[in-house]
Design an enzyme around this catalytic site. Structure first.
Site, PDB file in Angstrom:
ATOM      1  N   ASP A  64       7.250  -7.413   3.351  1.00  0.00           N
ATOM      2  CA  ASP A  64       7.431  -7.106   1.924  1.00  0.00           C
ATOM      3  C   ASP A  64       8.852  -6.618   1.668  1.00  0.00           C
ATOM      4  OD1 ASP A  64       4.719  -7.572   1.778  1.00  0.00           O
ATOM      5  OD2 ASP A  64       4.155  -5.501   1.358  1.00  0.00           O
ATOM      6  N   ASP A  70       8.280   2.692  -3.022  1.00  0.00           N
ATOM      7  CA  ASP A  70       7.450   2.564  -1.809  1.00  0.00           C
ATOM      8  C   ASP A  70       7.856   3.637  -0.798  1.00  0.00           C
ATOM      9  OD1 ASP A  70       7.511  -1.052  -1.918  1.00  0.00           O
ATOM     10  OD2 ASP A  70       5.759   0.242  -2.216  1.00  0.00           O
ATOM     11  N   GLU A  93       1.558   1.678   5.383  1.00  0.00           N
ATOM     12  CA  GLU A  93       2.067   0.313   5.203  1.00  0.00           C
ATOM     13  C   GLU A  93       3.560   0.271   5.483  1.00  0.00           C
ATOM     14  OE1 GLU A  93       2.029  -1.205   1.208  1.00  0.00           O
ATOM     15  OE2 GLU A  93       3.218  -2.929   1.786  1.00  0.00           O
ATOM     16  N   GLU A  94       4.245   1.382   5.161  1.00  0.00           N
ATOM     17  CA  GLU A  94       5.719   1.378   5.207  1.00  0.00           C
ATOM     18  C   GLU A  94       6.280   1.871   6.538  1.00  0.00           C
ATOM     19  OE1 GLU A  94       6.743  -0.356   2.984  1.00  0.00           O
ATOM     20  OE2 GLU A  94       5.226  -0.150   1.440  1.00  0.00           O
ATOM     21  N   ASP A 114      -1.904   3.149   2.054  1.00  0.00           N
ATOM     22  CA  ASP A 114      -0.952   2.297   1.342  1.00  0.00           C
ATOM     23  C   ASP A 114      -0.347   3.207   0.286  1.00  0.00           C
ATOM     24  OD1 ASP A 114      -1.321  -0.878  -0.470  1.00  0.00           O
ATOM     25  OD2 ASP A 114       0.366   0.492  -0.259  1.00  0.00           O
ATOM     26  N   LEU A 116       2.003   3.041  -1.956  1.00  0.00           N
ATOM     27  CA  LEU A 116       2.123   2.508  -3.309  1.00  0.00           C
ATOM     28  C   LEU A 116       1.667   1.052  -3.285  1.00  0.00           C
ATOM     29  CD1 LEU A 116       2.999   3.521  -6.122  1.00  0.00           C
ATOM     30  CD2 LEU A 116       5.130   2.291  -5.785  1.00  0.00           C
ATOM     31  N   ASP A 117       0.486   0.822  -3.836  1.00  0.00           N
ATOM     32  CA  ASP A 117      -0.079  -0.540  -3.856  1.00  0.00           C
ATOM     33  C   ASP A 117       0.299  -1.216  -5.170  1.00  0.00           C
ATOM     34  OD1 ASP A 117      -2.022  -2.684  -3.050  1.00  0.00           O
ATOM     35  OD2 ASP A 117      -2.930  -2.025  -4.932  1.00  0.00           O
ATOM     36  N   GLU A 276      -5.919  -1.528   3.011  1.00  0.00           N
ATOM     37  CA  GLU A 276      -6.341  -2.219   1.788  1.00  0.00           C
ATOM     38  C   GLU A 276      -7.781  -2.726   1.946  1.00  0.00           C
ATOM     39  OE1 GLU A 276      -2.928  -4.904   1.802  1.00  0.00           O
ATOM     40  OE2 GLU A 276      -2.096  -3.938   0.027  1.00  0.00           O
TER      41      GLU A 276
END
Ligand code: AHG
Ligand code: MN
Ligand code: MN
Ligand code: MN
Length: 336
Positions: A64, A70, A93-94, A114, A116-117, A276
């Site tokens: 991404d 994020d 996620e990051e 996550d 910031l989705d 997610e």
């Protein structure tokens, strides 16, 4: 009495957490998680003014294009979780690799999140969210925690939830005994219980939710299944926000089906299992829905039964009202 706005017995998220769990670490952890969500909600709502729109200039392990928000949301959540002194392993996620919390601050829970989705929507002010899943570590407290504490089937999740930064800030949570919805009262800084136990509607709205831009990349069964929703009389309505939190929140409250299937471009789907697929599957199942991968690795699989081998594994997601999801499974059943 009027000078307290008539409310002398406010049903806050904090009270719900205390009553729902007798585990002090889970209570403290959830206190930190809701602080993290309030802090990210503030950043999201100030982003335009504070110059926080736009790209961070890096790419995450999922490929991404990472946004400034994020990174900020990730740092907020990591600090809240570390300083709760209730966590041993964190997966974001990051972050390429899991974070093993230093022994002096370690606790017995593991959180995949996550931060910031839907962050591709942030610059145009379309709703985004934060998603989290909580496991209890399986390594003994005298052992050092490791990724094996969190690389487990989704059925091991002890709590899952999301916070949606929409027209209101809604937080939805399950400890496995019912899904509850809370709405942030900014004048109090507290999440107030607004709905629960939340169940998918017995009379669901006829809504299907997917990115039809991928239609030509889907397999024949998926195309046939979505065509059926569009060509029946009357046809289903199409609703797609492009933030999983928003599309799942609407599906939970209105009914219908949300699909992010595998396709020729994303052969194992786009959405990530740990932060997610699993949390959303846990919530939807606890609300009486179904969450399946559709045909994946040669068979039809319940999302929560997957056993990821990497913290950023992906899987196809088809979830929502059982009768709608079953129609997709019936099409697959004819081809396998
Ligand atoms: P994230 O912003 O956390 O990377 O997640 C984005 C995900 C999910 O929110 C959404 O359902 C999906 O990406 C949308 O993907 P498309 O833009 O390919 O439809
Ligand atoms: Mn992303
Ligand atoms: Mn996401
Ligand atoms: Mn994200």
């Amino acid at each position: 009495i009027d000078n307290v706005g008539g409310d002398t017995d406010t049903k806050t998220l904090q009270r719900f957490i205390i009553s729902a769990t007798k585990d002090i670490q889970l209570t403290l952890l959830m206190t930190s998680i809701q602080m993290g969500c309030k802090s990210i909600a503030r950043a999201v709502r100030k982003a335009g003014i504070a110059g926080l729109y736009g790209l961070h200039g890096s790419e995450n392990v999922s490929g991404d294009q990472v946004k400034k928000l994020d990174v900020l949301s990730d740092e907020i959540f990591v600090n809240c979780l570390k300083e709760s002194h209730c966590c041993a392993v964190l997966v974001s996620e990051e972050r390429d690799d899991p974070i093993i919390v230093e022994a002096a601050k370690a606790g017995k829970y593991c959180v995949a999140f996550d931060p910031l989705d839907g962050s591709s929507n942030i610059d145009c002010n379309v709703s985004t969210g934060t998603i989290f899943a909580i496991y209890e570590r399986i390594s003994a407290s005298d052992q050092s925690p490791s990724v094996t504490d969190i690389l487990r089937a989704g059925t091991a999740i002890v709590a899952a939830g999301y916070c949606m930064y929409g027209s209101a800030t809604d937080l939805v949570l399950t400890f496995g005994h019912g899904v509850h919805r809370f709405t942030l009262d900014p004048t109090l800084g507290e999440f107030i219980h607004t709905q629960g136990p939340v169940k998918l509607p017995a009379k669901p709205k006829h809504i299907y939710s997917c990115n039809e831009g991928n239609y030509s990349l889907w397999d024949d069964a998926m195309r046939a299944a979505v065509d059926a929703f569009k060509h029946q009389d009357p046809p289903y309505a199409a609703r797609y926000v492009g933030s999983m939190v928003s599309d799942v929140h609407r599906t939970l409250l209105y009914g219908g089906i949300f699909l992010y299937p595998a396709d020729r471009k994303s052969k194992i789907g786009k959405l990530r299992v740990l932060y997610e697929g699993f949390p959303m599957a846990k919530i939807v199942e606890d609300a009486g829905g179904i969450a399946t991968t559709g045909l994946f690795q040669g068979k039809i699989q319940r999302v929560l039964d997957l056993h990821p081998s990497n913290v950023h594994d992906r899987c196809p997601i088809i979830l929502g009202t059982p009768s709608d999801v079953q129609r997709v499974l019936d099409v697959y059943a004819q081809v396998i």
